[in-house]
Design a protein around this motif. Structure first.
Motif, PDB file in Angstrom:
ATOM      1  N   LYS A 275       0.625  -1.098  -0.101  1.00 36.30           N
ATOM      2  CA  LYS A 275       0.178  -0.190  -0.386  1.00 36.30           C
ATOM      3  C   LYS A 275       0.758   1.325   0.048  1.00 36.30           C
ATOM      4  O   LYS A 275       0.756   2.471   0.284  1.00 36.30           O
ATOM      5  CB  LYS A 275      -0.613   0.217   1.451  1.00 36.30           C
ATOM      6  N   THR A 276       2.469   1.130  -0.105  1.00 39.71           N
ATOM      7  CA  THR A 276       3.575   2.313  -0.893  1.00 39.71           C
ATOM      8  C   THR A 276       3.330   2.647  -1.208  1.00 39.71           C
ATOM      9  O   THR A 276       3.968   1.914  -2.826  1.00 39.71           O
ATOM     10  CB  THR A 276       4.506   1.622   0.270  1.00 39.71           C
ATOM     11  N   PRO A 277       3.624   4.265  -1.646  1.00 39.41           N
ATOM     12  CA  PRO A 277       4.167   4.630  -0.525  1.00 39.41           C
ATOM     13  C   PRO A 277       2.938   5.404  -0.069  1.00 39.41           C
ATOM     14  O   PRO A 277       1.996   5.944  -1.470  1.00 39.41           O
ATOM     15  CB  PRO A 277       5.009   6.219  -1.414  1.00 39.41           C
ATOM     16  N   PHE A 278       3.108   5.415   1.156  1.00 43.30           N
ATOM     17  CA  PHE A 278       1.470   5.816   1.957  1.00 43.30           C
ATOM     18  C   PHE A 278       1.944   7.604   1.296  1.00 43.30           C
ATOM     19  O   PHE A 278       2.734   8.258   1.007  1.00 43.30           O
ATOM     20  CB  PHE A 278       1.858   6.173   3.378  1.00 43.30           C
ATOM     21  N   ASN A 279       0.733   8.041   1.695  1.00 39.49           N
ATOM     22  CA  ASN A 279       0.417   9.611   0.900  1.00 39.49           C
ATOM     23  C   ASN A 279       0.613  10.468   1.904  1.00 39.49           C
ATOM     24  O   ASN A 279       0.989  11.394   2.054  1.00 39.49           O
ATOM     25  CB  ASN A 279      -1.121   9.935   0.882  1.00 39.49           C
ATOM     26  N   GLY A 280       0.463   9.789   3.673  1.00 35.91           N
ATOM     27  CA  GLY A 280       1.025  10.589   4.857  1.00 35.91           C
ATOM     28  C   GLY A 280       0.813   9.905   5.665  1.00 35.91           C
ATOM     29  O   GLY A 280       0.826   8.307   5.631  1.00 35.91           O
ATOM     30  N   ASN A 328       7.754   3.514   2.380  1.00 34.29           N
ATOM     31  CA  ASN A 328       7.931   4.498   1.283  1.00 34.29           C
ATOM     32  C   ASN A 328       6.749   5.269   1.897  1.00 34.29           C
ATOM     33  O   ASN A 328       6.253   5.098   2.163  1.00 34.29           O
ATOM     34  CB  ASN A 328       8.624   4.308   0.087  1.00 34.29           C
ATOM     35  N   LEU A 329       7.148   6.763   1.594  1.00 30.91           N
ATOM     36  CA  LEU A 329       6.153   7.940   1.914  1.00 30.91           C
ATOM     37  C   LEU A 329       5.965   8.639   0.864  1.00 30.91           C
ATOM     38  O   LEU A 329       7.687   8.984   0.297  1.00 30.91           O
ATOM     39  CB  LEU A 329       7.007   8.388   3.262  1.00 30.91           C
ATOM     40  N   LYS A 330       5.338   9.357   0.342  1.00 27.33           N
ATOM     41  CA  LYS A 330       5.283  10.311  -0.589  1.00 27.33           C
ATOM     42  C   LYS A 330       5.333  12.030  -0.252  1.00 27.33           C
ATOM     43  O   LYS A 330       4.769  12.355   0.786  1.00 27.33           O
ATOM     44  CB  LYS A 330       3.770  10.277  -1.716  1.00 27.33           C
ATOM     45  N   ASN A 331       6.854  12.372   0.106  1.00 19.63           N
ATOM     46  CA  ASN A 331       7.436  13.468  -0.202  1.00 19.63           C
ATOM     47  C   ASN A 331       8.092  14.142  -0.793  1.00 19.63           C
ATOM     48  O   ASN A 331       7.981  13.228  -1.861  1.00 19.63           O
ATOM     49  CB  ASN A 331       7.682  13.662   1.529  1.00 19.63           C
ATOM     50  N   SER A 332       8.793  15.604  -0.908  1.00 20.79           N
ATOM     51  CA  SER A 332       9.948  15.993  -1.799  1.00 20.79           C
ATOM     52  C   SER A 332      11.558  15.765  -0.970  1.00 20.79           C
ATOM     53  O   SER A 332      11.912  17.111  -1.272  1.00 20.79           O
ATOM     54  CB  SER A 332       9.223  17.267  -1.745  1.00 20.79           C
ATOM     55  N   LEU A 333      11.410  14.881  -0.085  1.00 20.25           N
ATOM     56  CA  LEU A 333      12.617  15.310   0.923  1.00 20.25           C
ATOM     57  C   LEU A 333      13.407  14.751   0.001  1.00 20.25           C
ATOM     58  O   LEU A 333      13.490  13.602  -0.880  1.00 20.25           O
ATOM     59  CB  LEU A 333      12.372  14.465   2.302  1.00 20.25           C
ATOM     60  N   LYS A 334      14.447  14.350  -0.123  1.00 19.54           N
ATOM     61  CA  LYS A 334      15.873  14.133  -0.898  1.00 19.54           C
ATOM     62  C   LYS A 334      16.266  12.636  -0.104  1.00 19.54           C
ATOM     63  O   LYS A 334      15.927  12.080   1.451  1.00 19.54           O
ATOM     64  CB  LYS A 334      17.089  15.454  -0.500  1.00 19.54           C
ATOM     65  N   ASP A 362       8.392  17.421   5.124  1.00 16.52           N
ATOM     66  CA  ASP A 362       8.340  19.291   5.172  1.00 16.52           C
ATOM     67  C   ASP A 362       6.946  19.464   4.993  1.00 16.52           C
ATOM     68  O   ASP A 362       6.830  20.423   4.591  1.00 16.52           O
ATOM     69  CB  ASP A 362       9.033  18.919   3.699  1.00 16.52           C
ATOM     70  N   ASP A 363       6.146  18.302   5.583  1.00 13.15           N
ATOM     71  CA  ASP A 363       5.074  19.599   5.653  1.00 13.15           C
ATOM     72  C   ASP A 363       4.249  20.164   7.001  1.00 13.15           C
ATOM     73  O   ASP A 363       3.529  19.742   8.063  1.00 13.15           O
ATOM     74  CB  ASP A 363       3.504  18.572   5.700  1.00 13.15           C
ATOM     75  N   LYS A 364       4.705  21.671   6.950  1.00 10.91           N
ATOM     76  CA  LYS A 364       5.274  22.361   7.935  1.00 10.91           C
ATOM     77  C   LYS A 364       3.188  22.647   8.559  1.00 10.91           C
ATOM     78  O   LYS A 364       2.913  22.608   9.762  1.00 10.91           O
ATOM     79  CB  LYS A 364       4.914  23.707   7.627  1.00 10.91           C
ATOM     80  N   VAL A 365       1.999  22.871   7.582  1.00 14.36           N
ATOM     81  CA  VAL A 365       0.482  23.080   8.163  1.00 14.36           C
ATOM     82  C   VAL A 365       0.492  21.466   9.096  1.00 14.36           C
ATOM     83  O   VAL A 365      -0.578  21.713  10.389  1.00 14.36           O
ATOM     84  CB  VAL A 365      -0.538  23.052   7.461  1.00 14.36           C
ATOM     85  N   TYR A 366       1.210  20.313   8.151  1.00  9.13           N
ATOM     86  CA  TYR A 366       0.660  18.861   8.821  1.00  9.13           C
ATOM     87  C   TYR A 366       1.015  19.558  10.500  1.00  9.13           C
ATOM     88  O   TYR A 366       0.430  18.582  11.773  1.00  9.13           O
ATOM     89  CB  TYR A 366       1.510  18.311   8.698  1.00  9.13           C
ATOM     90  N   ASP A 400      12.392  20.039  14.770  1.00 10.86           N
ATOM     91  CA  ASP A 400      12.664  21.079  12.883  1.00 10.86           C
ATOM     92  C   ASP A 400      13.640  20.983  12.928  1.00 10.86           C
ATOM     93  O   ASP A 400      15.126  21.337  13.057  1.00 10.86           O
ATOM     94  CB  ASP A 400      12.392  22.790  13.793  1.00 10.86           C
ATOM     95  N   GLU A 401      14.230  20.464  11.877  1.00 13.80           N
ATOM     96  CA  GLU A 401      15.178  20.738  11.511  1.00 13.80           C
ATOM     97  C   GLU A 401      15.647  22.087  10.447  1.00 13.80           C
ATOM     98  O   GLU A 401      17.143  21.191   9.618  1.00 13.80           O
ATOM     99  CB  GLU A 401      15.851  19.050  10.703  1.00 13.80           C
ATOM    100  N   GLY A 402      14.975  22.584  10.163  1.00 16.76           N
ATOM    101  CA  GLY A 402      14.904  23.214   8.529  1.00 16.76           C
ATOM    102  C   GLY A 402      14.156  23.468   7.560  1.00 16.76           C
ATOM    103  O   GLY A 402      13.504  24.193   7.123  1.00 16.76           O
ATOM    104  N   SER A 403      15.398  22.510   6.649  1.00 15.33           N
ATOM    105  CA  SER A 403      14.488  21.530   5.241  1.00 15.33           C
ATOM    106  C   SER A 403      12.811  20.775   5.563  1.00 15.33           C
ATOM    107  O   SER A 403      12.202  20.817   5.208  1.00 15.33           O
ATOM    108  CB  SER A 403      14.758  21.666   4.903  1.00 15.33           C
ATOM    109  N   TYR A 404      13.241  20.548   7.022  1.00 15.28           N
ATOM    110  CA  TYR A 404      12.135  19.424   7.441  1.00 15.28           C
ATOM    111  C   TYR A 404      11.947  19.603   8.149  1.00 15.28           C
ATOM    112  O   TYR A 404      12.896  19.541   9.660  1.00 15.28           O
ATOM    113  CB  TYR A 404      12.372  18.031   6.315  1.00 15.28           C
ATOM    114  N   TYR A 405      10.864  17.962   9.334  1.00 14.24           N
ATOM    115  CA  TYR A 405      10.643  17.925  10.843  1.00 14.24           C
ATOM    116  C   TYR A 405      11.403  16.440  11.026  1.00 14.24           C
ATOM    117  O   TYR A 405      10.729  15.769  10.069  1.00 14.24           O
ATOM    118  CB  TYR A 405       8.959  18.112  10.855  1.00 14.24           C
TER     119      TYR A 405
END
Length: 421
Positions: A275-280, A328-334, A362-366, A400-405
């Motif tokens: 069922k991956t990659p998970f959306n969240g 796996n997760l869906k995100n824009s991280l390296k 990297d979803d700040k609102v989340y 908070d790691e700056g570009s991601y959490y």
């Protein structure tokens, strides 16, 4: 006088000599000389010494003034004044010992070491390393080594003021040990290239003896299946809120009936398609437990596979190191920023319990909504918040790691690390 000298020749001639001594011509020459002498003004000769002294003094003054001006630019004092001084860099000279514990389960022969230190100074520490020295010979023989290196380090390699550092080391011993083998047996050393920041012996020991096997409990299992169906409808696996696995091996855990085998081959056939990659990833707190994507600390790998489906990858087995299974997760991280949701296990077996969970987003609102949902943190440092579940002794941290959490869930048995400020 001129009149008296006239006829001088006649006067002198009469007294000196009978023959003429001064002629008329001599008389005229003498009178002419006297006349010329009296007509000239007598002046004092000029004194040349004073002007020469003044000239010499002026010359010396010019030389002295020039030397003084040049010397003022060349002296070390002048150079010091215009030199830009670099600020002195100061580091924490020592770290403070925090809550640390040794736990040994005779049922599984697993030794778990939890070590913690904290920077209680006003300065950053230098980058450091951590090692464990085994002082007891019986324990040395069971581990097969006299020292253990801790690979875990703070995120940036050093500790900021008031920042804690906690590490966990799990070891499957080569043979059982007695309870006395753990007393004053392990020394933690945190050190740099030039000095030791702290060194201490762990005195908090938890020894779990063998117990009679308890009947398998599976009455909660329908909840797992129900949550699995719900997760498929949401296209993102929801958390299992009614499931209550315990925090360590001393209590009974929810297991499958019959007991799952250790085979991890053909996972898609055993547990269905991936069922991956998970959306969240969803996080909740229910009945004193934190649940992350339907699982929590104490959940077995088999239970996690039923809820999440087959993992996408796992780490290789290494001596005295845990195994990490990753979804796996869906995100824009390296890729270097750990893009998946992973769990830590002593061994890659279905009946092994999860001791640590972590994922990055990297979803700040989340993250902001999650912090509001979790309520007041038990402690808060620059860039990191800590939330605690007293019943299960679980600590959820959001960093908070700056570009991601980075969001992690682990056990914490001593709150002095977080409340002694």
């Amino acid at each position: 006088m001129e009149n008296q000298l006239k006829n001088l020749n006649h006067t002198l001639d009469k007294q000196i000599s009978s023959t003429p001594v001064f002629t008329k011509n001599d008389e005229q020459n003498i009178l002419l000389a006297i006349r010329n002498s009296s007509s000239k003004k007598k002046t004092k000769p000029k004194n040349a010494f004073v002007p020469r002294m003044l000239t010499a003094a002026l010359f010396a003054g010019v030389i002295f003034t020039s030397y003084t001006l040049i010397d003022s630019y060349l002296t070390p004092e002048t150079a010091t004044e215009i030199e830009i001084k670099k600020p002195e860099i100061r580091y924490a000279q020592e770290l403070s010992q925090a809550s640390s514990m040794i736990s040994y389960d005779e049922n599984t022969n697993i030794l778990k070491i939890n070590g913690s230190v904290k920077n209680t100074t006003e300065f950053n520490s230098e980058k450091f390393e951590t090692r464990i020295t085994i002082l007891n010979k019986e324990l040395q023989a069971a581990i097969g080594s006299k020292t253990l290196k801790i690979d875990e380090t703070p995120q940036q390699g050093y500790l900021k003021p008031d920042e804690p550092f906690t590490f966990t080391k799990e070891i499957t011993l080569e043979k059982p040990i007695s309870e006395s083998a753990l007393k004053d047996a392990l020394q933690i050393e945190v050190y740099t290239e030039t000095k030791t920041l702290t060194s201490f012996i762990i005195s908090d020991i938890k020894f779990t003896g063998k117990k009679a096997e308890e009947p398998v409990v599976d009455e909660e299992q329908p909840v797992v299946e129900e949550n699995e169906k719900e997760s498929e409808e949401k296209d993102s696996s929801s958390i299992t809120e009614k499931e209550k696995p315990e925090q360590d091996t001393t209590d009974s855990v929810i297991e499958e009936s019959p007991k799952p085998t250790d085979s991890l081959d053909n996972l898609e056939e055993q547990y269905g398609k991936k069922k991956t990659p998970f959306n969240g990833v969803e996080v909740t707190k229910k009945d004193g437990y934190f649940f992350i994507k339907g699982i929590t600390i104490g959940t077995t790998l088999d239970q996690a596979l039923q809820i999440l489906g087959p993992y996408d990858k796992h780490s290789e087995k290494a001596i005295h190191s845990p195994i990490y299974a990753t979804w796996n997760l869906k995100n824009s991280l390296k890729e270097s920023e750990n893009t998946g949701f992973f769990v830590e296990l002593p061994e890659l077996k279905k009946d092994q319990k999860i001791g640590y969970l972590s994922y990055n987003t990297d979803d700040k609102v989340y993250v902001e909504n999650l912090i509001v949902q979790l309520g007041e943190p038990i402690d808060e440092n620059p860039g990191v918040k800590f939330f605690y579940a007293e019943k299960s002794k679980q600590m959820l941290s959001i960093k908070d790691e700056g570009s991601y959490y980075e969001i992690t869930l682990h056990f914490e048995t001593n709150l002095n690390l977080y409340t002694d400020n």
